[in-house]
Write an enzyme that holds these catalytic residues in place. Structure first.
Site, PDB file in Angstrom:
ATOM      1  N   HIS A 180      23.529  33.657  20.744  1.00  0.00           N
ATOM      2  CA  HIS A 180      23.540  32.023  20.544  1.00  0.00           C
ATOM      3  C   HIS A 180      22.681  31.814  19.413  1.00  0.00           C
ATOM      4  O   HIS A 180      22.030  32.678  18.885  1.00  0.00           O
ATOM      5  CB  HIS A 180      23.585  31.192  21.792  1.00  0.00           C
ATOM      6  CG  HIS A 180      24.940  31.036  22.595  1.00  0.00           C
ATOM      7  ND1 HIS A 180      25.294  29.983  22.946  1.00  0.00           N
ATOM      8  CD2 HIS A 180      25.562  32.228  22.970  1.00  0.00           C
ATOM      9  CE1 HIS A 180      26.491  30.330  23.545  1.00  0.00           C
ATOM     10  NE2 HIS A 180      26.585  31.586  23.533  1.00  0.00           N
ATOM     11  N   CYS A 354      34.910  41.427  45.448  1.00  0.00           N
ATOM     12  CA  CYS A 354      35.199  41.419  44.090  1.00  0.00           C
ATOM     13  C   CYS A 354      35.796  42.549  43.262  1.00  0.00           C
ATOM     14  O   CYS A 354      35.001  43.842  43.142  1.00  0.00           O
ATOM     15  CB  CYS A 354      34.037  40.949  43.106  1.00  0.00           C
ATOM     16  SG  CYS A 354      34.312  40.987  41.466  1.00  0.00           S
ATOM     17  N   CYS A 360      39.193  35.588  36.795  1.00  0.00           N
ATOM     18  CA  CYS A 360      38.393  34.503  36.839  1.00  0.00           C
ATOM     19  C   CYS A 360      37.775  34.208  35.213  1.00  0.00           C
ATOM     20  O   CYS A 360      37.124  33.085  35.194  1.00  0.00           O
ATOM     21  CB  CYS A 360      37.164  34.820  37.649  1.00  0.00           C
ATOM     22  SG  CYS A 360      36.070  36.120  37.116  1.00  0.00           S
ATOM     23  N   CYS A 368      39.922  33.180  41.366  1.00  0.00           N
ATOM     24  CA  CYS A 368      39.809  34.507  41.456  1.00  0.00           C
ATOM     25  C   CYS A 368      41.327  35.073  41.837  1.00  0.00           C
ATOM     26  O   CYS A 368      42.125  34.530  42.266  1.00  0.00           O
ATOM     27  CB  CYS A 368      39.170  34.586  42.710  1.00  0.00           C
ATOM     28  SG  CYS A 368      38.897  36.419  43.767  1.00  0.00           S
ATOM     29  N   ALA A 402      51.397  39.462  49.158  1.00  0.00           N
ATOM     30  CA  ALA A 402      51.709  37.811  49.731  1.00  0.00           C
ATOM     31  C   ALA A 402      51.733  38.145  51.204  1.00  0.00           C
ATOM     32  O   ALA A 402      51.375  37.008  51.776  1.00  0.00           O
ATOM     33  CB  ALA A 402      53.123  37.475  49.075  1.00  0.00           C
ATOM     34  N   GLN A 429      53.282  46.447  45.599  1.00  0.00           N
ATOM     35  CA  GLN A 429      53.184  46.807  44.144  1.00  0.00           C
ATOM     36  C   GLN A 429      51.962  47.112  43.860  1.00  0.00           C
ATOM     37  O   GLN A 429      51.580  47.650  42.733  1.00  0.00           O
ATOM     38  CB  GLN A 429      53.376  45.597  43.129  1.00  0.00           C
ATOM     39  CG  GLN A 429      55.291  45.544  43.249  1.00  0.00           C
ATOM     40  CD  GLN A 429      55.747  44.446  42.379  1.00  0.00           C
ATOM     41  OE1 GLN A 429      55.334  44.405  41.159  1.00  0.00           O
ATOM     42  NE2 GLN A 429      56.375  43.483  43.045  1.00  0.00           N
ATOM     43  N   ARG A 439      42.271  51.504  37.088  1.00  0.00           N
ATOM     44  CA  ARG A 439      42.669  50.160  37.950  1.00  0.00           C
ATOM     45  C   ARG A 439      42.771  50.617  39.390  1.00  0.00           C
ATOM     46  O   ARG A 439      43.120  49.722  40.368  1.00  0.00           O
ATOM     47  CB  ARG A 439      44.314  50.168  37.579  1.00  0.00           C
ATOM     48  CG  ARG A 439      44.518  49.674  36.094  1.00  0.00           C
ATOM     49  CD  ARG A 439      44.405  48.215  35.841  1.00  0.00           C
ATOM     50  NE  ARG A 439      45.589  47.527  36.689  1.00  0.00           N
ATOM     51  CZ  ARG A 439      45.461  46.357  37.008  1.00  0.00           C
ATOM     52  NH1 ARG A 439      44.200  45.895  36.737  1.00  0.00           N
ATOM     53  NH2 ARG A 439      46.182  45.651  37.652  1.00  0.00           N
TER      54      ARG A 439
END
Length: 681
Positions: A180, A354, A360, A368, A402, A429, A439
């Site tokens: 900045h 996390c 996010c 989240c 879910a 999945q 991942r």
């Protein structure tokens, strides 16, 4: 909790107080400032405050809010920042500080001028300003070079913004240097001036010193003042570690700062943000703690730091070993705002992790990926209340995200819950998505819920394929169908000749020849499949219907896939639709159409891999509807107002479907479906 455990917890380095000037912070865990996306016209209204107050209720010591809050009109609101350049913000601050202090937490704001990071076409459409006329790659503006009048005006604007923070009852503030305006003066990469504000390192510090001197005069000696400051720009010709130490010592010796909120690297490119400033999944945990610990030793000021300090053990190490004074578990507390309470009560194993998914940081921030209550505190509760009536027998069909969340919430409500998953493992999945080069941390979503279901005594059955008659025999009061979806291939011809991305990712595909990978969603499966096939030595033709890779994902995920596909030699073709596939001798012909020119292209390949999302696997749901009290209907009004679902018949069980059993969406949507329905059962 026994006495030995209690003594151990009270000695925990994370739970020790820290005093800065006259401010005592109750422990060593904080949240750093970020533009959380909840402001209302540049003001921190009720939703904004409740989002932060939840962390205060959860025990954190300090919430630094207002990421990139603007001090003047030519630093415009371009990513939902606060406007600290207007006295209208003072009553909001007063309400906010009273709310946070009532829960024992301190509150500080980050104030800044964006400089060249602004947008000349936003807000008042003023030109951006900077020490020199050098365009920023990421935010694209070509700034006006500041003259002495601009410098004096902005210094006054910082002081006025600081006054508003003080009058608002805040405990302190920080300026933002890195990237900045203050940082643009400090760095030789962005400051080419030849006057008293350029050239030597001391001259380049002049603007920062003027700003902080004016702030101190405006707020007095009892107010904590810090700076968010890079310890190494990691850029050729930029500020080195040694330069940054020298600057910090100049600031310290002048009394300009009481603490440093340290960051690493630069932030003027997507690479800098994704790999250095805010590293996510695929990056090491707490990657910059060691160099920042060295910086702390050299400078001798209290140091705060946030960069993937995602777990309690890493935070505890950083504090215990003297690397940091405050562990900023910012994204970790977006996942679980009750981290400190769980540490204090001996329940660390219950902390929701996390996983670094960077959801996010998406346009849907601060949501989240697997905590749907975050950012919705006006309607959703982080602590699930027990149901008032007698326990109900609830059956959940499907153990993907879910179903796992539905079972967890129903159990927290005090109901008798059983979960049936057809596969040998829980996860659905997510088990497919957690493959590839970067991942795997996604599995934390599954592992935490499996642990929670065990703690809550949920009856979990794997290898349990349930027909309609099997479900009816359980005499459930409520049935939640979370059976997910199956890969969708929707072409004018030749769908039966295609492989799905699931085939490739799970290892059920050929390993030689040339493959066309078609990405019709902009999500993870297509690049995951391309990565795997390329790693096996196959030639890849990658076509996407979108204008860039991973269109539906966050900027950090998109950058990672750009880099990864470059590493494995895949060069995507964009704005191209797969319309059909046909056999040609012993090969396949893929028929593509350019979305730009509408020209048809024929590509000869050995295999075609198509990704077009999923279609609901809802046969069981359809079969159960006639026996249900609500005909399987989820009333939208009741859903959105968090009310019990209405009945359409006098007899039967309540039936709902959630997640991809409804429509092809992401993990967060699956979790939100589960929360909205199950938290009122």
């Amino acid at each position: 909790m026994d006495n030995a455990t209690h003594r151990q917890i009270t000695k925990d380095p994370l739970l020790q107080p820290l005093t800065i000037r006259k401010l005592t912070l109750r422990n060593r865990i904080m949240s750093t400032s970020h533009a959380c996306g909840l402001e209302e016209g540049g003001m921190p209204g009720e939703a904004y405050q409740l989002y932060h107050a939840e962390k205060a209720k959860g025990g954190l010591a300090l919430s630094m809010f207002g990421g990139s809050s603007n001090v003047d009109r030519d630093s415009p609101n371009i990513f939902r920042q606060l406007n600290v350049g207007d006295d209208r913000i003072i009553p909001y601050f007063q309400q906010f500080s009273e709310r946070m202090h009532s829960h024992g937490a301190a509150l500080m704001c980050q104030i800044t001028h964006l400089g060249r990071r602004g947008d000349p076409y936003a807000g008042d459409r003023l030109p951006t300003i900077a020490p020199s006329v050098i365009r920023e790659t990421l935010h694209r503006s070509i700034p006006k070079e500041m003259d002495e009048h601009d410098i004096q005006r902005v210094v006054r604007a910082y002081a006025e913004a600081a006054r508003r923070c003080k009058e608002g009852g805040l405990d302190g503030l920080e300026t933002l240097a890195a990237g900045h305006l203050i940082g643009q003066f400090l760095s030789p990469l962005t400051n080419r001036r030849t006057d008293r504000f350029g050239g030597s390192l001391e001259n380049r510090c002049r603007f920062a010193l003027m700003v902080h001197e004016a702030i101190r005069k405006a707020v007095g000696d009892d107010f904590a003042i810090g700076m968010r400051f890079t310890v190494d720009e990691q850029a050729t010709g930029g500020l080195s570690f040694e330069d940054c130490v020298r600057i910090a010592l100049i600031l310290k010796d002048s009394g300009a700062v009481d603490f440093i909120n340290a960051v690493y690297g630069s932030m003027d490119t997507f690479r800098g943000l994704a790999e250095q400033n805010m590293p996510g999944m695929g990056s090491p945990i707490a990657p910059w703690v060691e160099p920042i610990g060295q910086f702390r030793r050299e400078v001798g000021l209290p140091v705060f730091h946030a960069a993937r300090i995602a777990d309690v053990a890493s935070a505890r190490y950083a504090i215990a070993e003297g690397k940091l004074d405050m562990a900023a578990m910012t994204r970790a507390q977006i996942a679980d705002p009750y981290i400190v309470e769980k540490i204090r009560t001996g329940r660390e194993n219950e902390v929701r992790p996390c996983v670094g998914a960077t959801h996010c940081q998406s346009p849907q921030r601060p949501s989240c990926l697997h905590n749907p209550a975050t950012g919705r505190e006006m309607l959703l509760q982080h602590k699930i209340a027990r149901a008032e009536g007698p326990p109900r027998r609830i059956v959940v069909i499907g153990g993907g995200p879910a179903g796992l969340e539905a079972a967890r919430i129903c159990a927290e409500r005090g109901h008798e819950v059983s979960l049936h998953e057809a596969a040998p493992q829980l996860g659905g999945q997510i088990l497919i998505g957690a493959t590839g080069s970067w991942r795997r941390d996604l599995k934390g979503i599954v592992d935490w819920r499996a642990s929670e279901l065990e703690r809550l005594n949920v009856h979990v059955h794997t290898d349990s394929y349930m027909e309609e008659s099997d479900i009816q025999a359980l005499n459930a009061d409520v049935v939640i169908v979370a059976t997910g979806g199956l890969p969708n291939i929707d072409l004018t011809s030749g769908a039966d000749l295609c492989l799905t991305t699931w085939d490739v990712i799970t290892g059920h595909s050929p390993t030689s020849g040339t493959a066309l990978v078609y990405d019709g969603t902009g999500r993870h499966p297509a690049p995951l499949a391309a990565e795997k096939l390329a790693a096996q030595g196959m030639n890849i033709v990658y076509c996407s219907i979108d204008g860039q890779i991973a269109e539906e994902l966050t900027y950090a995920e998109r950058f990672r896939w750009k880099k990864r596909l470059l590493e494995v030699g895949v060069s995507p073709i964009f704005d191209t639709r797969l319309v059909g596939v046909a056999r040609s001798d012993n090969r396949l012909q893929a028929r593509l159409v350019s979305e730009v020119s509408q020209q048809e292209i024929i590509v000869d390949v050995d295999h075609v891999v198509a990704e077009q999302g999923t279609v609901p696997m809802d046969d069981v749901y359809a079969g159960l509807r006639p026996q249900s009290v609500n005909d399987g209907v989820t009333d939208i009004k009741a859903l959105l107002t968090m009310q019990p679902q209405p009945k359409l018949r006098d007899k039967g069980f309540e039936l709902h479907r959630i997640g991809d059993a409804v429509a092809s969406r992401n993990i967060h949507s699956a979790m939100l479906d589960a929360y909205r329905i199950c938290s009122v059962l």
